[in-house]
Design a protein around this motif. Structure first.
Motif, PDB file in Angstrom:
ATOM      1  N   PRO A  85       0.788  -1.240   0.000  1.00 29.29           N
ATOM      2  CA  PRO A  85       0.000   0.000   0.000  1.00 29.29           C
ATOM      3  C   PRO A  85       0.819   1.288   0.000  1.00 29.29           C
ATOM      4  O   PRO A  85       0.255   2.373   0.006  1.00 29.29           O
ATOM      5  CB  PRO A  85      -0.815  -0.116   1.294  1.00 29.29           C
ATOM      6  N   GLY A  86       2.126   1.206  -0.044  1.00 28.32           N
ATOM      7  CA  GLY A  86       2.964   2.395   0.038  1.00 28.32           C
ATOM      8  C   GLY A  86       2.806   3.373  -1.107  1.00 28.32           C
ATOM      9  O   GLY A  86       3.170   4.550  -0.980  1.00 28.32           O
ATOM     10  N   SER A  87       2.259   2.915  -2.230  1.00 31.92           N
ATOM     11  CA  SER A  87       2.137   3.807  -3.389  1.00 31.92           C
ATOM     12  C   SER A  87       1.261   5.022  -3.094  1.00 31.92           C
ATOM     13  O   SER A  87       1.509   6.118  -3.610  1.00 31.92           O
ATOM     14  CB  SER A  87       1.581   3.044  -4.594  1.00 31.92           C
ATOM     15  N   ASP A  88       0.228   4.863  -2.271  1.00 36.18           N
ATOM     16  CA  ASP A  88      -0.635   5.998  -1.913  1.00 36.18           C
ATOM     17  C   ASP A  88       0.156   7.061  -1.158  1.00 36.18           C
ATOM     18  O   ASP A  88      -0.026   8.268  -1.379  1.00 36.18           O
ATOM     19  CB  ASP A  88      -1.809   5.535  -1.047  1.00 36.18           C
ATOM     20  N   LEU A  89       1.026   6.616  -0.274  1.00 32.58           N
ATOM     21  CA  LEU A  89       1.840   7.555   0.495  1.00 32.58           C
ATOM     22  C   LEU A  89       2.809   8.298  -0.420  1.00 32.58           C
ATOM     23  O   LEU A  89       2.969   9.523  -0.304  1.00 32.58           O
ATOM     24  CB  LEU A  89       2.619   6.802   1.579  1.00 32.58           C
ATOM     25  N   VAL A  90       3.436   7.600  -1.334  1.00 33.07           N
ATOM     26  CA  VAL A  90       4.380   8.220  -2.264  1.00 33.07           C
ATOM     27  C   VAL A  90       3.660   9.240  -3.152  1.00 33.07           C
ATOM     28  O   VAL A  90       4.161  10.338  -3.395  1.00 33.07           O
ATOM     29  CB  VAL A  90       5.079   7.149  -3.120  1.00 33.07           C
ATOM     30  N   SER A  91       2.481   8.877  -3.626  1.00 34.32           N
ATOM     31  CA  SER A  91       1.718   9.793  -4.480  1.00 34.32           C
ATOM     32  C   SER A  91       1.381  11.077  -3.745  1.00 34.32           C
ATOM     33  O   SER A  91       1.554  12.182  -4.276  1.00 34.32           O
ATOM     34  CB  SER A  91       0.433   9.104  -4.947  1.00 34.32           C
ATOM     35  N   LYS A  92       0.927  10.948  -2.500  1.00 36.77           N
ATOM     36  CA  LYS A  92       0.596  12.137  -1.711  1.00 36.77           C
ATOM     37  C   LYS A  92       1.847  12.961  -1.401  1.00 36.77           C
ATOM     38  O   LYS A  92       1.805  14.193  -1.397  1.00 36.77           O
ATOM     39  CB  LYS A  92      -0.111  11.731  -0.416  1.00 36.77           C
ATOM     40  N   ALA A  93       2.964  12.279  -1.152  1.00 34.01           N
ATOM     41  CA  ALA A  93       4.211  12.988  -0.869  1.00 34.01           C
ATOM     42  C   ALA A  93       4.650  13.807  -2.076  1.00 34.01           C
ATOM     43  O   ALA A  93       5.044  14.973  -1.949  1.00 34.01           O
ATOM     44  CB  ALA A  93       5.302  11.987  -0.478  1.00 34.01           C
ATOM     45  N   GLN A  94       4.577  13.228  -3.244  1.00 32.72           N
ATOM     46  CA  GLN A  94       4.984  13.932  -4.462  1.00 32.72           C
ATOM     47  C   GLN A  94       4.113  15.158  -4.723  1.00 32.72           C
ATOM     48  O   GLN A  94       4.603  16.208  -5.138  1.00 32.72           O
ATOM     49  CB  GLN A  94       4.947  12.977  -5.652  1.00 32.72           C
ATOM     50  N   LYS A  95       2.817  15.011  -4.468  1.00 35.63           N
ATOM     51  CA  LYS A  95       1.899  16.128  -4.687  1.00 35.63           C
ATOM     52  C   LYS A  95       2.189  17.299  -3.750  1.00 35.63           C
ATOM     53  O   LYS A  95       1.870  18.444  -4.061  1.00 35.63           O
ATOM     54  CB  LYS A  95       0.456  15.668  -4.509  1.00 35.63           C
ATOM     55  N   GLN A  96       2.807  16.998  -2.601  1.00 35.58           N
ATOM     56  CA  GLN A  96       3.124  18.056  -1.640  1.00 35.58           C
ATOM     57  C   GLN A  96       4.580  18.510  -1.741  1.00 35.58           C
ATOM     58  O   GLN A  96       5.059  19.257  -0.892  1.00 35.58           O
ATOM     59  CB  GLN A  96       2.813  17.577  -0.223  1.00 35.58           C
ATOM     60  N   GLY A  97       5.262  18.058  -2.778  1.00 36.73           N
ATOM     61  CA  GLY A  97       6.624  18.520  -3.013  1.00 36.73           C
ATOM     62  C   GLY A  97       7.677  17.865  -2.153  1.00 36.73           C
ATOM     63  O   GLY A  97       8.817  18.349  -2.085  1.00 36.73           O
ATOM     64  N   ILE A  98       7.334  16.755  -1.498  1.00 40.37           N
ATOM     65  CA  ILE A  98       8.300  16.046  -0.656  1.00 40.37           C
ATOM     66  C   ILE A  98       9.261  15.246  -1.535  1.00 40.37           C
ATOM     67  O   ILE A  98       8.844  14.587  -2.486  1.00 40.37           O
ATOM     68  CB  ILE A  98       7.576  15.105   0.329  1.00 40.37           C
ATOM     69  N   VAL A  99      10.531  15.300  -1.215  1.00 39.06           N
ATOM     70  CA  VAL A  99      11.528  14.506  -1.933  1.00 39.06           C
ATOM     71  C   VAL A  99      11.380  13.043  -1.528  1.00 39.06           C
ATOM     72  O   VAL A  99      11.393  12.714  -0.339  1.00 39.06           O
ATOM     73  CB  VAL A  99      12.954  15.000  -1.621  1.00 39.06           C
ATOM     74  N   VAL A 100      11.220  12.173  -2.517  1.00 36.02           N
ATOM     75  CA  VAL A 100      11.113  10.732  -2.266  1.00 36.02           C
ATOM     76  C   VAL A 100      12.330  10.053  -2.881  1.00 36.02           C
ATOM     77  O   VAL A 100      12.642  10.261  -4.052  1.00 36.02           O
ATOM     78  CB  VAL A 100       9.828  10.147  -2.872  1.00 36.02           C
ATOM     79  N   GLN A 101      13.023   9.265  -2.077  1.00 31.49           N
ATOM     80  CA  GLN A 101      14.192   8.537  -2.549  1.00 31.49           C
ATOM     81  C   GLN A 101      13.978   7.037  -2.345  1.00 31.49           C
ATOM     82  O   GLN A 101      13.205   6.628  -1.478  1.00 31.49           O
ATOM     83  CB  GLN A 101      15.450   8.980  -1.794  1.00 31.49           C
ATOM     84  N   THR A 102      14.661   6.226  -3.144  1.00 33.94           N
ATOM     85  CA  THR A 102      14.525   4.778  -2.999  1.00 33.94           C
ATOM     86  C   THR A 102      15.871   4.088  -3.096  1.00 33.94           C
ATOM     87  O   THR A 102      16.808   4.622  -3.720  1.00 33.94           O
ATOM     88  CB  THR A 102      13.563   4.211  -4.060  1.00 33.94           C
ATOM     89  N   LEU A 103      15.964   2.928  -2.477  1.00 30.57           N
ATOM     90  CA  LEU A 103      17.150   2.087  -2.558  1.00 30.57           C
ATOM     91  C   LEU A 103      16.776   0.776  -3.238  1.00 30.57           C
ATOM     92  O   LEU A 103      15.643   0.305  -3.118  1.00 30.57           O
ATOM     93  CB  LEU A 103      17.717   1.778  -1.167  1.00 30.57           C
ATOM     94  N   ALA A 104      17.725   0.200  -3.943  1.00 34.92           N
ATOM     95  CA  ALA A 104      17.496  -1.098  -4.580  1.00 34.92           C
ATOM     96  C   ALA A 104      17.445  -2.186  -3.517  1.00 34.92           C
ATOM     97  O   ALA A 104      18.001  -2.049  -2.427  1.00 34.92           O
ATOM     98  CB  ALA A 104      18.615  -1.389  -5.572  1.00 34.92           C
ATOM     99  N   GLY A 105      16.776  -3.280  -3.855  1.00 35.01           N
ATOM    100  CA  GLY A 105      16.696  -4.395  -2.920  1.00 35.01           C
ATOM    101  C   GLY A 105      15.922  -5.547  -3.510  1.00 35.01           C
ATOM    102  O   GLY A 105      15.498  -5.502  -4.670  1.00 35.01           O
ATOM    103  N   PRO A 106      15.703  -6.614  -2.725  1.00 35.35           N
ATOM    104  CA  PRO A 106      15.038  -7.809  -3.246  1.00 35.35           C
ATOM    105  C   PRO A 106      13.536  -7.619  -3.453  1.00 35.35           C
ATOM    106  O   PRO A 106      12.857  -7.048  -2.607  1.00 35.35           O
ATOM    107  CB  PRO A 106      15.315  -8.864  -2.167  1.00 35.35           C
TER     108      PRO A 106
END
Length: 235
Positions: free
Chosen positions: A100-121
């Motif tokens: 369900p994390g995609s909803d949080l990322v979408s809302k973060a982007q709309k509010q101008g929050i920087v979202v970063q990700t790391l590679a993993g399994p």
């Protein structure tokens, strides 16, 4: 303004952190001012790999799962909007994939929050790699219907879609229903359709088998209540 960091997680508790997670993961976790996870238990299990008991106890935790309401998702961003850096983890390995994390990322982007990700399994992508099926075209469907008539209809729909699109079809199932699903697949799919089952990836009990349905009917593959990824490819 703060940051939201999408952190990779292990698929199995016994897996080696050094082997499966980026070297910088521990350093990033130590710099967080809060962690969002599917449960508090999952969060503490994750933090225990990187922090001391005192550090872990002091770090604020929040939950995000399939039961979270839309208004609760927005509230999770408030400390980040005040300048803090928070992490997001998923029980599925990578946040936002079968999660369900995609909803949080979408809302973060709309509010101008920087979202970063790391590679993993990711069990989904690892299963595709191990299957021998095409990686040029594929589709992931999450969970299939539970009810028998709807499940059988969906399986046949995915088989047709795989054949028409020349694309592997991928989905997951609750561990306690995996064995029953395998029997349904053997009864529903065409003999020539290829079926792959990847079980307990990255664990000492990992196994991945790709066979035609005709071959599966002759093959013994005990499935306990284990996390599994299912893939089909029809020609």
């Amino acid at each position: 303004m703060g940051r939201l960091v999408l952190l990779p997680n292990l698929l199995d508790d016994a897996a080696d952190v050094a082997l499966h997670l980026p070297a910088a993961t521990g350093q990033i976790v130590a710099s967080l001012q809060g962690l969002i996870a599917e449960s508090e238990k999952a969060a503490r299990r994750y933090l225990r790999r990187f922090l001391t008991h005192d550090q872990m106890t002091a770090l604020p935790l929040q939950t995000l799962n399939e039961h979270s309401r839309p208004d609760e998702v927005g509230l999770l961003l408030e400390p980040i909007l005040r300048g803090q850096t928070w992490g997001l983890i998923s029980d599925a390995g990578l946040p936002c994939i079968a999660d369900p994390g995609s909803d949080l990322v979408s809302k973060a982007q709309k509010q101008g929050i920087v979202v970063q990700t790391l590679a993993g399994p990711s069990s989904i992508l690892m299963a595709l790699q191990l299957s021998g099926f095409t990686g040029q075209h594929f589709a992931f469907h999450g969970y299939l219907p539970r009810e028998a008539p709807l499940l059988e209809k969906k399986i046949l729909e995915l088989e047709k879609r795989s054949r028409v699109d020349s694309a592997a079809q991928i989905w997951i199932e609750a561990p306690y229903r995996s064995a029953k699903l395998l029997e349904t697949l053997k009864a529903s799919l065409q003999p020539s359709t290829r079926l792959c089952i990847a079980v307990q990836l990255t664990s000492p009990y990992e196994r991945c088998v790709s066979l035609s349905v005709a071959e599966w009917k002759k093959f013994s593959f005990p499935l306990e209540k284990e996390p599994a990824v299912f893939l089909i490819q029809s020609f």
